[in-house]
Scaffold this motif. Structure first.
Motif, PDB file in Angstrom:
ATOM      1  N   THR A   1      47.757  -8.352  65.621  1.00 11.72           N
ATOM      2  CA  THR A   1      48.267  -8.791  66.923  1.00 11.72           C
ATOM      3  C   THR A   1      49.769  -8.596  67.004  1.00 11.72           C
ATOM      4  OG1 THR A   1      46.487 -10.414  67.172  1.00 11.72           O
ATOM      5  CG2 THR A   1      48.482 -10.768  68.472  1.00 11.72           C
ATOM      6  N   PHE A   2      50.471  -8.945  65.937  1.00 17.10           N
ATOM      7  CA  PHE A   2      51.923  -8.785  65.894  1.00 17.10           C
ATOM      8  C   PHE A   2      52.326  -7.327  66.096  1.00 17.10           C
ATOM      9  CE2 PHE A   2      55.546  -7.612  63.166  1.00 17.10           C
ATOM     10  CZ  PHE A   2      56.562  -8.346  63.766  1.00 17.10           C
ATOM     11  N   LEU A   3      51.679  -6.411  65.382  1.00 22.34           N
ATOM     12  CA  LEU A   3      52.034  -4.994  65.479  1.00 22.34           C
ATOM     13  C   LEU A   3      51.746  -4.440  66.876  1.00 22.34           C
ATOM     14  CD1 LEU A   3      50.764  -3.754  62.004  1.00 22.34           C
ATOM     15  CD2 LEU A   3      53.137  -4.139  62.690  1.00 22.34           C
ATOM     16  N   VAL A   4      50.620  -4.843  67.442  1.00 20.34           N
ATOM     17  CA  VAL A   4      50.293  -4.386  68.796  1.00 20.34           C
ATOM     18  C   VAL A   4      51.339  -4.893  69.790  1.00 20.34           C
ATOM     19  CG1 VAL A   4      48.631  -4.596  70.684  1.00 20.34           C
ATOM     20  CG2 VAL A   4      47.824  -4.118  68.368  1.00 20.34           C
ATOM     21  N   GLU A   5      51.702  -6.162  69.676  1.00 20.57           N
ATOM     22  CA  GLU A   5      52.689  -6.734  70.595  1.00 20.57           C
ATOM     23  C   GLU A   5      54.049  -6.057  70.447  1.00 20.57           C
ATOM     24  OE1 GLU A   5      52.615 -10.885  69.701  1.00 20.57           O
ATOM     25  OE2 GLU A   5      50.905 -11.292  71.025  1.00 20.57           O
ATOM     26  N   GLN A   6      54.396  -5.651  69.233  1.00 16.86           N
ATOM     27  CA  GLN A   6      55.679  -4.995  68.993  1.00 16.86           C
ATOM     28  C   GLN A   6      55.610  -3.480  69.192  1.00 16.86           C
ATOM     29  OE1 GLN A   6      58.440  -6.687  68.630  1.00 16.86           O
ATOM     30  NE2 GLN A   6      57.272  -8.608  68.683  1.00 16.86           N
ATOM     31  N   ARG A   7      54.459  -2.963  69.569  1.00 15.41           N
ATOM     32  CA  ARG A   7      54.256  -1.530  69.816  1.00 15.41           C
ATOM     33  C   ARG A   7      54.582  -0.697  68.573  1.00 15.41           C
ATOM     34  NH1 ARG A   7      57.945   0.202  73.576  1.00 15.41           N
ATOM     35  NH2 ARG A   7      59.182  -1.670  73.240  1.00 15.41           N
ATOM     36  N   ILE A   8      54.117  -1.205  67.436  1.00 11.70           N
ATOM     37  CA  ILE A   8      54.266  -0.498  66.165  1.00 11.70           C
ATOM     38  C   ILE A   8      52.901   0.082  65.821  1.00 11.70           C
ATOM     39  CG2 ILE A   8      54.880  -0.696  63.726  1.00 11.70           C
ATOM     40  CD1 ILE A   8      56.480  -3.231  64.498  1.00 11.70           C
ATOM     41  N   GLN A   9      52.767   1.401  65.902  1.00 10.36           N
ATOM     42  CA  GLN A   9      51.449   2.004  65.741  1.00 10.36           C
ATOM     43  C   GLN A   9      51.077   2.292  64.294  1.00 10.36           C
ATOM     44  OE1 GLN A   9      53.768   3.205  68.071  1.00 10.36           O
ATOM     45  NE2 GLN A   9      52.696   4.088  69.823  1.00 10.36           N
ATOM     46  N   VAL A  10      52.062   2.571  63.442  1.00 11.08           N
ATOM     47  CA  VAL A  10      51.795   2.880  62.035  1.00 11.08           C
ATOM     48  C   VAL A  10      52.716   2.026  61.177  1.00 11.08           C
ATOM     49  CG1 VAL A  10      51.755   4.661  60.249  1.00 11.08           C
ATOM     50  CG2 VAL A  10      51.178   5.268  62.617  1.00 11.08           C
ATOM     51  N   ALA A  11      52.133   1.237  60.261  1.00 10.30           N
ATOM     52  CA  ALA A  11      52.959   0.369  59.417  1.00 10.30           C
ATOM     53  C   ALA A  11      52.168  -0.136  58.228  1.00 10.30           C
ATOM     54  CB  ALA A  11      53.499  -0.821  60.216  1.00 10.30           C
ATOM     55  N   GLY A  12      52.902  -0.449  57.175  1.00  2.33           N
ATOM     56  CA  GLY A  12      52.370  -1.208  56.049  1.00  2.33           C
ATOM     57  C   GLY A  12      53.157  -2.496  55.965  1.00  2.33           C
ATOM     58  N   VAL A  13      52.462  -3.641  55.979  1.00  3.50           N
ATOM     59  CA  VAL A  13      53.128  -4.945  55.976  1.00  3.50           C
ATOM     60  C   VAL A  13      52.848  -5.631  54.644  1.00  3.50           C
ATOM     61  CG1 VAL A  13      53.443  -7.129  57.180  1.00  3.50           C
ATOM     62  CG2 VAL A  13      52.766  -5.082  58.469  1.00  3.50           C
ATOM     63  N   GLU A  14      53.909  -6.065  53.969  1.00  4.25           N
ATOM     64  CA  GLU A  14      53.777  -6.653  52.640  1.00  4.25           C
ATOM     65  C   GLU A  14      53.881  -8.177  52.697  1.00  4.25           C
ATOM     66  OE1 GLU A  14      56.628  -4.704  50.143  1.00  4.25           O
ATOM     67  OE2 GLU A  14      55.707  -2.737  50.445  1.00  4.25           O
ATOM     68  N   PHE A  15      53.025  -8.826  51.892  1.00 11.33           N
ATOM     69  CA  PHE A  15      53.064 -10.279  51.806  1.00 11.33           C
ATOM     70  C   PHE A  15      52.752 -10.721  50.378  1.00 11.33           C
ATOM     71  CE2 PHE A  15      48.680  -9.272  53.047  1.00 11.33           C
ATOM     72  CZ  PHE A  15      47.907 -10.076  52.231  1.00 11.33           C
ATOM     73  N   MET A  16      53.131 -11.959  50.075  1.00 12.15           N
ATOM     74  CA  MET A  16      52.923 -12.526  48.745  1.00 12.15           C
ATOM     75  C   MET A  16      52.349 -13.935  48.859  1.00 12.15           C
ATOM     76  SD  MET A  16      55.441 -13.902  45.769  1.00 12.15           S
ATOM     77  CE  MET A  16      56.863 -13.138  46.478  1.00 12.15           C
ATOM     78  N   GLU A  17      51.373 -14.228  47.995  1.00 15.21           N
ATOM     79  CA  GLU A  17      50.815 -15.573  47.896  1.00 15.21           C
ATOM     80  C   GLU A  17      51.504 -16.287  46.738  1.00 15.21           C
ATOM     81  OE1 GLU A  17      46.319 -14.232  49.027  1.00 15.21           O
ATOM     82  OE2 GLU A  17      47.655 -12.997  47.801  1.00 15.21           O
ATOM     83  N   THR A  18      52.129 -17.416  47.002  1.00 13.39           N
ATOM     84  CA  THR A  18      53.004 -18.066  46.033  1.00 13.39           C
ATOM     85  C   THR A  18      52.304 -19.202  45.292  1.00 13.39           C
ATOM     86  OG1 THR A  18      53.859 -19.729  47.565  1.00 13.39           O
ATOM     87  CG2 THR A  18      54.937 -17.572  47.563  1.00 13.39           C
ATOM     88  N   THR A  19      52.961 -19.648  44.236  1.00 12.52           N
ATOM     89  CA  THR A  19      52.398 -20.729  43.411  1.00 12.52           C
ATOM     90  C   THR A  19      52.308 -22.050  44.166  1.00 12.52           C
ATOM     91  OG1 THR A  19      54.621 -21.134  42.538  1.00 12.52           O
ATOM     92  CG2 THR A  19      53.160 -19.737  41.220  1.00 12.52           C
ATOM     93  N   ASP A  20      53.142 -22.224  45.197  1.00 17.37           N
ATOM     94  CA  ASP A  20      53.108 -23.480  45.957  1.00 17.37           C
ATOM     95  C   ASP A  20      52.257 -23.368  47.221  1.00 17.37           C
ATOM     96  OD1 ASP A  20      54.820 -21.800  47.257  1.00 17.37           O
ATOM     97  OD2 ASP A  20      56.472 -23.228  47.448  1.00 17.37           O
ATOM     98  N   GLY A  21      51.383 -22.348  47.269  1.00 19.81           N
ATOM     99  CA  GLY A  21      50.397 -22.265  48.344  1.00 19.81           C
ATOM    100  C   GLY A  21      50.851 -21.582  49.608  1.00 19.81           C
ATOM    101  N   ARG A  22      52.014 -20.949  49.586  1.00 16.97           N
ATOM    102  CA  ARG A  22      52.493 -20.236  50.771  1.00 16.97           C
ATOM    103  C   ARG A  22      51.960 -18.795  50.786  1.00 16.97           C
ATOM    104  NH1 ARG A  22      58.884 -20.752  50.517  1.00 16.97           N
ATOM    105  NH2 ARG A  22      58.731 -19.628  52.511  1.00 16.97           N
ATOM    106  N   THR A  23      51.817 -18.238  51.957  1.00 15.03           N
ATOM    107  CA  THR A  23      51.583 -16.804  52.121  1.00 15.03           C
ATOM    108  C   THR A  23      52.764 -16.271  52.908  1.00 15.03           C
ATOM    109  OG1 THR A  23      49.176 -17.050  52.088  1.00 15.03           O
ATOM    110  CG2 THR A  23      50.063 -15.022  53.022  1.00 15.03           C
TER     111      THR A  23
END
Length: 342
Positions: A274-296
Motif C-alpha cells: 500500500t505504501f509503495l502504491v501510494e508513493q507511486r514507486i513501481q519497483v523497489a526492495g524494502v528492508e526490515f529487521m525483527e529485533t530482540t525486543d519485538g519490534r519490526t
C-alpha cells in the motif's frame, strides 16, 4: 521512426546483464540509456519529443562512488524532460529524490505508520560531536552512523563510546557524505542474525529475501557485481545493529535465500505494498529487521533493486522477468494508445 522499446536509465553497466537476459526471455525490446560522462546518452534536445517507449529509471544513490558524480544530476534533467513531455516513466523523478535521501525515506515511512529507527540528521561535520552527545544523552551507549545519500553501506559504522566517535570525526578516516548530511541512528539488535528484503514490481509482491548478517561486512547488495571479497575492518552494513557478508564460511547459512514464510498475505507485506502504491514507486526492495525486543523496524527503500542469482534460481517468480513483463505491458498499452490516436 524508432521502434518503441523500454529504455533503462542507469549508470552502472555491470548491473545490467541479468536484466538484458530477462527482457530477451520475455521478448521485450530494451535499450540502455547510460548516464555517465561519455555514456550512451550524451545530450537531450529540449525542444524535441522523446523516442517512443517506456522509460525505467534505476539511478543509484551510490553512483558517485563509481566516478559518476554527476549522474544523478543527469538523471534529474532527463526525467524532468521526459515527464514534461508526457512520456511513460517508471520510478520517476519523485522516486529518484527518495532514493538519494534516507531522511526523506525515514519521514515517509514514519508518517505511513511503520516503526523506523530513531534518527538524527546532522548537517556538516562541525556539529557532529555535540549532536552525538544530544542523541545519546551524554552516555556511552552504542549507536551507528550512515550517509544520507547512501547505498553500499556508505558511512555505516558502529560506535560504542563518545570518545571513540570523537576520535573518528577528527581522524583522516572520517568519511564525509557526498551531500554533507550524516545520520546518527539507534543501534538495534536482530532477534536472529538476518534481515529481510521484500521485493515489489508494479505494485505487486515478488518474494522476500533472507539476508544472513552473521559474518561481518559492509553492504547487502545481492547482485554478483556487488560481491565483497572479504570483511572490511571497522565497517558494518547498512542495517542498524547487524553485519553481513557475501562470502560465508563453509557450513554457514547462505548469504541470500528466499524467505518462504513471508508471502503476499503477510500483514507487513500488505502494508508495504500500500505504501509503495501510494508513493507511486513501481519497483523497489524494502528492508526490515525483527529485533530482540519485538519490534519490526523498516529502515530502507531501495528503488534500484538488484537480484541475487541463487535466490532467483530458487524463487517461484523471477524479479528481473517480473520487471520485463511489467514494463513490457506498459509498452504495449502506450503503443496501442498511440496507434489508436494516430
Amino acid at each position: 521512426m524508432t521502434t518503441p522499446r523500454v529504455y533503462v536509465i542507469h549508470e552502472n553497466p555491470e548491473w545490467f546483464p541479468p536484466f538484458a537476459a530477462a527482457f530477451a526471455a520475455e521478448g521485450v525490446p530494451v535499450e540502455e540509456l547510460l548516464l555517465t560522462d561519455g555514456g550512451a546518452l550524451g545530450s537531450i534536445d529540449l525542444s524535441a519529443e522523446p523516442s517512443p517507449g517506456v522509460y525505467w529509471s534505476r539511478m543509484s544513490a551510490s553512483s558517485h562512488t563509481r566516478g559518476n558524480e554527476h549522474s544523478k544530476e543527469y538523471a534529474r534533467a532527463l526525467l524532468g524532460w521526459l515527464e514534461r513531455s508526457g512520456a511513460t516513466v517508471v520510478n520517476g523523478s519523485h522516486v529518484l529524490e527518495l532514493e538519494v535521501s534516507k531522511v526523506a525515506q525515514h519521514g515517509l515511512l514514519r508518517d505511513a505508520g511503520f516503526d523506523v529507527p530513531r534518527t538524527t540528521a546532522v548537517f556538516g561535520s562541525a556539529a557532529l560531536k555535540d549532536a552525538a552527545r544530544t542523541f545519546t544523552d551524554g552516555q556511552d551507549v552504542p549507536f551507528i552512523t550512515k550517509h544520507n545519500q547512501g547505498g553500499k553501506g556508505l558511512g555505516v559504522r558502529r560506535f560504542d563510546t563518545l570518545a571513540e566517535f570523537d576520535a573518528y570525526v577528527d581522524s583522516p578516516e572520517f568519511e564525509a557524505p557526498v551531500d554533507g548530511i550524516t545520520l546518527l541512528q539507534e543501534l538495534l539488535t536482530a532477534r536472529e542474525p538476518f534481515i529481510t528484503r521484500a521485493e515489489f514490481v508494479g505494485g505487486e509482491f515478488v518474494y522476500a529475501v533472507r539476508v544472513d548478517t552473521s559474518a561481518g561486512s559492509f553492504e547487502l547488495c545481492p547482485a554478483d557485481a556487488c560481491e565483497v571479497p572479504q570483511a572490511i575492518a571497522g565497517a558494518v552494513c547498512d542495517v542498524p545493529g547487524t553485519e553481513a557478508t557475501s562470502n560465508p564460511a563453509p557450513g554457514a547459512p547462505a548469504a541470500f535465500a528466499v524467505r518462504d514464510e513471508v508471502t503476499a498475505g503477510h500483514p507487513l507485506v500488505q502494508q508495504l505494498r500500500t505504501f509503495l502504491v501510494e508513493q507511486r514507486i513501481q519497483v523497489a526492495g524494502v528492508e526490515f529487521m525483527e529485533t530482540t525486543d519485538g519490534r519490526t523496524v523498516v529502515y530502507d527503500v531501495n528503488t534500484n533493486t538488484n537480484y541475487n542469482p541463487a535466490v532467483e534460481a530458487a524463487a517461484p517468480v523471477s524479479g528481473p522477468r517480473a520487471i520485463a513483463r511489467f514494463t513490457g505491458a506498459l509498452l504495449e498499452q502506450a503503443y496501442a494508445a498511440s496507434a489508436t490516436t494516430a
